[in-house]
Scaffold this motif. Structure first.
Motif, PDB file in Angstrom:
ATOM      1  N   SER A 190       0.825  -1.206   0.000  1.00  0.00           N
ATOM      2  CA  SER A 190       0.000   0.000   0.000  1.00  0.00           C
ATOM      3  C   SER A 190       0.860   1.258   0.000  1.00  0.00           C
ATOM      4  N   GLU A 191       1.943   1.243   0.820  1.00  0.00           N
ATOM      5  CA  GLU A 191       2.831   2.403   0.857  1.00  0.00           C
ATOM      6  C   GLU A 191       3.496   2.622  -0.495  1.00  0.00           C
ATOM      7  N   ASN A 192       3.932   1.538  -1.128  1.00  0.00           N
ATOM      8  CA  ASN A 192       4.572   1.668  -2.444  1.00  0.00           C
ATOM      9  C   ASN A 192       3.590   2.211  -3.484  1.00  0.00           C
ATOM     10  N   ARG A 193       2.337   1.756  -3.399  1.00  0.00           N
ATOM     11  CA  ARG A 193       1.333   2.219  -4.351  1.00  0.00           C
ATOM     12  C   ARG A 193       1.085   3.719  -4.182  1.00  0.00           C
ATOM     13  N   HIS A 194       0.941   4.163  -2.917  1.00  0.00           N
ATOM     14  CA  HIS A 194       0.712   5.583  -2.667  1.00  0.00           C
ATOM     15  C   HIS A 194       1.944   6.419  -3.019  1.00  0.00           C
ATOM     16  N   GLU A 195       3.127   5.869  -2.754  1.00  0.00           N
ATOM     17  CA  GLU A 195       4.355   6.578  -3.120  1.00  0.00           C
ATOM     18  C   GLU A 195       4.448   6.758  -4.631  1.00  0.00           C
ATOM     19  N   HIS A 196       4.048   5.723  -5.370  1.00  0.00           N
ATOM     20  CA  HIS A 196       4.073   5.817  -6.834  1.00  0.00           C
ATOM     21  C   HIS A 196       3.104   6.893  -7.328  1.00  0.00           C
ATOM     22  N   LEU A 197       1.875   6.885  -6.779  1.00  0.00           N
ATOM     23  CA  LEU A 197       0.890   7.891  -7.176  1.00  0.00           C
ATOM     24  C   LEU A 197       1.370   9.289  -6.810  1.00  0.00           C
ATOM     25  N   PHE A 198       2.010   9.413  -5.640  1.00  0.00           N
ATOM     26  CA  PHE A 198       2.521  10.705  -5.170  1.00  0.00           C
ATOM     27  C   PHE A 198       3.593  11.238  -6.115  1.00  0.00           C
ATOM     28  N   GLN A 199       4.526  10.363  -6.502  1.00  0.00           N
ATOM     29  CA  GLN A 199       5.643  10.802  -7.334  1.00  0.00           C
ATOM     30  C   GLN A 199       5.228  11.037  -8.782  1.00  0.00           C
ATOM     31  N   GLN A 200       4.237  10.311  -9.273  1.00  0.00           N
ATOM     32  CA  GLN A 200       3.840  10.427 -10.675  1.00  0.00           C
ATOM     33  C   GLN A 200       2.744  11.471 -10.905  1.00  0.00           C
ATOM     34  N   ALA A 201       2.318  12.159  -9.854  1.00  0.00           N
ATOM     35  CA  ALA A 201       1.254  13.164 -10.006  1.00  0.00           C
ATOM     36  C   ALA A 201       1.728  14.294 -10.928  1.00  0.00           C
ATOM     37  N   HIS A 202       0.810  14.854 -11.734  1.00  0.00           N
ATOM     38  CA  HIS A 202       1.144  15.947 -12.672  1.00  0.00           C
ATOM     39  C   HIS A 202       1.233  17.288 -11.955  1.00  0.00           C
ATOM     40  N   ASP A 203       0.723  17.379 -10.746  1.00  0.00           N
ATOM     41  CA  ASP A 203       0.799  18.618  -9.962  1.00  0.00           C
ATOM     42  C   ASP A 203       1.958  18.525  -8.980  1.00  0.00           C
ATOM     43  N   GLY A 204       2.541  19.681  -8.691  1.00  0.00           N
ATOM     44  CA  GLY A 204       3.558  19.725  -7.651  1.00  0.00           C
ATOM     45  C   GLY A 204       2.918  19.607  -6.287  1.00  0.00           C
ATOM     46  N   ILE A 205       3.433  18.712  -5.454  1.00  0.00           N
ATOM     47  CA  ILE A 205       2.848  18.471  -4.136  1.00  0.00           C
ATOM     48  C   ILE A 205       3.914  18.727  -3.069  1.00  0.00           C
ATOM     49  N   PHE A 206       3.533  19.517  -2.068  1.00  0.00           N
ATOM     50  CA  PHE A 206       4.412  19.802  -0.935  1.00  0.00           C
ATOM     51  C   PHE A 206       3.716  19.349   0.346  1.00  0.00           C
ATOM     52  N   ILE A 207       4.429  18.619   1.181  1.00  0.00           N
ATOM     53  CA  ILE A 207       3.940  18.268   2.520  1.00  0.00           C
ATOM     54  C   ILE A 207       4.685  19.150   3.514  1.00  0.00           C
ATOM     55  N   VAL A 208       3.927  19.920   4.322  1.00  0.00           N
ATOM     56  CA  VAL A 208       4.516  20.967   5.157  1.00  0.00           C
ATOM     57  C   VAL A 208       4.049  20.815   6.600  1.00  0.00           C
ATOM     58  N   ASP A 209       4.959  21.081   7.524  1.00  0.00           N
ATOM     59  CA  ASP A 209       4.632  21.132   8.947  1.00  0.00           C
ATOM     60  C   ASP A 209       4.083  22.522   9.257  1.00  0.00           C
ATOM     61  N   PRO A 210       2.805  22.655   9.649  1.00  0.00           N
ATOM     62  CA  PRO A 210       2.218  23.996   9.850  1.00  0.00           C
ATOM     63  C   PRO A 210       2.835  24.752  11.032  1.00  0.00           C
ATOM     64  N   SER A 211       3.387  24.053  11.992  1.00  0.00           N
ATOM     65  CA  SER A 211       3.938  24.749  13.155  1.00  0.00           C
ATOM     66  C   SER A 211       5.212  25.513  12.823  1.00  0.00           C
ATOM     67  N   SER A 212       5.979  25.029  11.834  1.00  0.00           N
ATOM     68  CA  SER A 212       7.232  25.695  11.456  1.00  0.00           C
ATOM     69  C   SER A 212       7.290  26.048   9.977  1.00  0.00           C
ATOM     70  N   LEU A 213       6.303  25.544   9.213  1.00  0.00           N
ATOM     71  CA  LEU A 213       6.280  25.694   7.752  1.00  0.00           C
ATOM     72  C   LEU A 213       7.506  25.040   7.099  1.00  0.00           C
TER      73      LEU A 213
END
Length: 257
Positions: free
Chosen positions: A149-172
């Protein structure tokens, strides 16, 4: 009887003891011979021994415990001895032999109890070992499924056509990015993970405190701006359509942009 799943209370045992006590006191005034005085008591004891013997042999059929066989044989012999005990007591010649036989039978019963306890402990240990093995296999299977499941989600995450950022809101602080985000900004993944998101979107600097207190503020800011100014590595500013969502986790909130 409990071996056969028949629940019995203490009342029957109490009544039987009371009967034996009353017989012992009353019969001596009405029965001339000591032999007939003891016969009913030993008949009760022998019958109970036969029932116990049958219970242990029944247990032997279900579980194949050697200790149950020894106990079944021991109580069978003990029942026979109890049935013959009044006659043995009447004969002075038979008393030493009866004493020796009773000692042997008691030793057989004691050994049978020890063997049965050890066999039951061993059986429980084997059962626990098998359960542990089954749990280990299940854990490994679940780990494989989680990994897939992690590999599948990682693949979808990396192959997405949009730029995706995961950010910590407490420190940005930028926690993770996909390949498209690297292309858009001109930074490598390692470089982006060393940056804070305000290095790319400077308009957020005035709202850092509010975002740290309430991550949903960041979501509202992105919704109100529409086109977000994004500063690339080469210092060029590009307008990008952006949206933000807050993900609640056990360790706190993270923001996906």
């Amino acid at each position: 009887l409990r071996f056969w799943g028949v629940g019995r209370g203490q009342r029957e045992m109490s009544l039987m003891v009371l009967l034996m006590v009353l017989w012992s006191f009353v019969a001596r005034d009405y029965v001339d011979s000591k032999f007939w005085l003891s016969v009913p008591l030993f008949v009760i004891l022998s019958l109970s021994a036969f029932v116990i013997s049958a219970c242990f042999f029944h247990r032997r059929l279900n579980h194949r415990y050697i200790g149950a066989s020894l106990l079944g044989l021991g109580f069978l012999l003990w029942g026979l001895q109890m049935a013959l005990q009044p006659a043995v007591e009447e004969s002075v010649m038979m008393r030493p032999t009866g004493f020796v036989l009773i000692s042997i039978v008691q030793l057989l019963i004691a050994v049978g109890m020890i063997v049965l306890v050890l066999e039951e402990v061993r059986s429980e240990a084997l059962s626990l070992r098998d359960q542990l093995k089954a749990d280990v296999r299940l854990t490994r299977s679940l780990k494989r499924e989680i990994k897939i499941s992690e590999n599948r989600h990682e693949h979808l995450f990396q192959q997405a056509h949009d730029g995706i950022f995961i950010v910590d809101p407490s420190s940005l602080q930028i926690l993770e990015v996909n390949r498209r985000a690297q292309v858009m900004t001109g930074y490598s993944r390692d470089e982006l993970l060393r940056l804070r998101f305000v290095n790319l979107c400077s308009f957020l600097r005035d709202h850092e405190g509010a975002i740290a207190r309430e991550p949903d503020v960041m979501q509202k800011l992105f919704a109100s701006y529409g086109n977000v100014p994004l500063e690339r590595k080469d210092r060029h500013v590009m307008l990008a359509e952006g949206n933000c969502s807050v993900l609640k986790e056990a360790k706190g909130a993270i923001v996906e942009i």
